[in-house]
Motif scaffolding. Structure first.
Motif, PDB file in Angstrom:
ATOM      1  N   HIS A  91       0.685  -6.726   4.733  1.00  0.00           N
ATOM      2  CA  HIS A  91      -0.061  -5.481   4.676  1.00  0.00           C
ATOM      3  C   HIS A  91      -1.535  -5.299   5.096  1.00  0.00           C
ATOM      4  CE1 HIS A  91       0.219  -7.100   0.447  1.00  0.00           C
ATOM      5  NE2 HIS A  91      -1.326  -6.844   0.688  1.00  0.00           N
ATOM      6  N   CYS A  92      -2.104  -6.578   5.376  1.00  0.00           N
ATOM      7  CA  CYS A  92      -3.346  -6.735   6.050  1.00  0.00           C
ATOM      8  C   CYS A  92      -3.533  -6.317   7.404  1.00  0.00           C
ATOM      9  CB  CYS A  92      -4.049  -8.239   5.624  1.00  0.00           C
ATOM     10  SG  CYS A  92      -3.369  -9.426   6.838  1.00  0.00           S
ATOM     11  N   LEU A  96      -0.382  -6.423  10.187  1.00  0.00           N
ATOM     12  CA  LEU A  96      -0.015  -4.940  10.754  1.00  0.00           C
ATOM     13  C   LEU A  96      -0.372  -4.899  12.274  1.00  0.00           C
ATOM     14  CD1 LEU A  96      -1.161  -2.569   7.608  1.00  0.00           C
ATOM     15  CD2 LEU A  96       1.095  -3.480   8.438  1.00  0.00           C
TER      16      LEU A  96
END
Length: 360
Positions: A91-92, A96
């Protein structure tokens, strides 16, 4: 469980009994099948890169899932897996944007105050690269592994966790070598040989392998090199230019030395790209001829082959099954955990491609 523990820089690894915790949420306990002994491990053992000690080294491994923690749905007990140090959060901004190998890895280790994954008595032991595969078992975040639905032997599977993925990925992902191009690979150990066969797989017209060892140069020919240069005889850059006329389109440095990194840049044709795969010691400065940049020559790094290992490694398994990717030939020796110091000594002398620790 038994593990090879390093207590000091340039010290010997000692096989000792240590404790491994039970899986917490998102964690997976793995029974180690095999672990490659990589030059990267040696860099940390020699103090060229820093790690808190005592530490259990090792990161290139395969095994079988024994137990999973809460919230783990990707694998179950009995699954065969390969570990990879490119742990990703998912999710960083790097994850992404499609570059999970550069993940900042926030939240991938246990929080302060939680029990350590590895310990001896009341003392925590550092888990190298979130993996620590020089041990009978590994306790890792589920984003440090990839499930393999294939019965390839554990020894060959382990190599996919680092050396193969790093060498192939530098060619496929980082440099994006084009068919018909010219390539030079400096250093024909486990990673370099995979860069050679990666260049062959993408259809490079000329692949020049460079090493001090005639044995490794012969291996490079078997992996797809069209030409070889014995670096011990000197004049490496000049010989590359003699073979190609102007220099190569792509060069790969797979040793981690100032001189060879500079040579990788010097042997480029105009518009060429040098990719540094080797781990150059912290604090080392590289010197380049400034006017060379006018010819749009570039130099770049490659971290673990810019991999997306859950995509890449299953593809490499497929190439192996089609007899297009060499894995078995990379294994110089199969050893026991107690022989890990001997394996390090052989790496220092440049004698082998890969020793692989095999666990019962």
């Amino acid at each position: 469980m038994k593990a090879a523990v390093l207590d000091s820089v340039n010290g010997h690894l000692h096989v000792e009994d240590i404790e491994i915790d039970s899986p917490q949420p998102r964690e997976v306990l793995i029974r180690t099948g095999a672990s490659g002994v990589c030059h990267s491990d040696l860099h940390f053992a020699e103090g060229k890169y820093n790690v808190r000690m005592p530490v259990v080294l090792g990161h290139e491994a395969s095994g079988v899932v024994e137990e999973v923690g809460d919230q783990v749905s990707y694998v179950k007990p009995g699954d065969r897996v390969v570990t990879c140090l490119s742990t990703f959060c998912g999710h960083c901004d790097k994850c992404l944007s499609g570059r999970p190998a550069l993940c900042n890895r926030v939240g991938m280790v246990r929080a302060k105050g939680d029990p350590p994954r590895l310990s001896q008595g009341n003392n925590p032991i550092t888990q190298f690269s979130f993996i620590a595969s020089f041990a009978e078992k590994m306790l890792v975040h589920e984003h440090s592994l990839v499930k393999i639905n294939d019965e390839i032997p554990m020894v060959q599977l382990a190599l996919l966790g680092c050396g193969v993925t790093t060498g192939l990925g530098a060619v496929f992902n980082t440099a994006k070598v084009k068919p018909g191009s010219t390539v030079a690979v400096i250093g024909c150990g486990g990673v370099g040989l995979n860069s050679v066969q990666g260049a062959s797989l993408v259809g490079a017209l000329r692949i020049i392998a460079i090493d001090n060892s005639e044995t490794k140069l012969q291996m490079a020919k078997e992996f797809g090199a069209t030409d070889v240069i014995n670096a011990s005889l000197g004049g490496v850059v000049e010989k590359v230019k003699e073979l190609t006329g102007r220099g190569v389109d792509y060069s790969f440095e797979a040793i981690g030395v100032k001189e060879t990194a500079e040579q990788a840049f010097e042997m480029l044709d105009t518009g060429g790209v040098a990719t540094i795969i080797g781990m150059i010691p912290i604090g080392t400065k590289i010197e380049l001829e400034g006017s060379s940049f006018l010819g749009e020559r570039r130099i770049q790094g490659s971290g673990m082959g810019s991999n997306r290992f859950r995509i890449d490694i299953p593809r490499y398994v497929g190439l192996y099954r089609q007899n297009r990717l060499r894995l078995s030939e990379l294994v110089s020796r199969q050893i026991s955990l107690s022989e890990v110091n001997k394996a390090f000594a052989e790496i220092q002398k440049g004698l082998i491609a890969r020793s692989v620790i095999v666990f019962d």
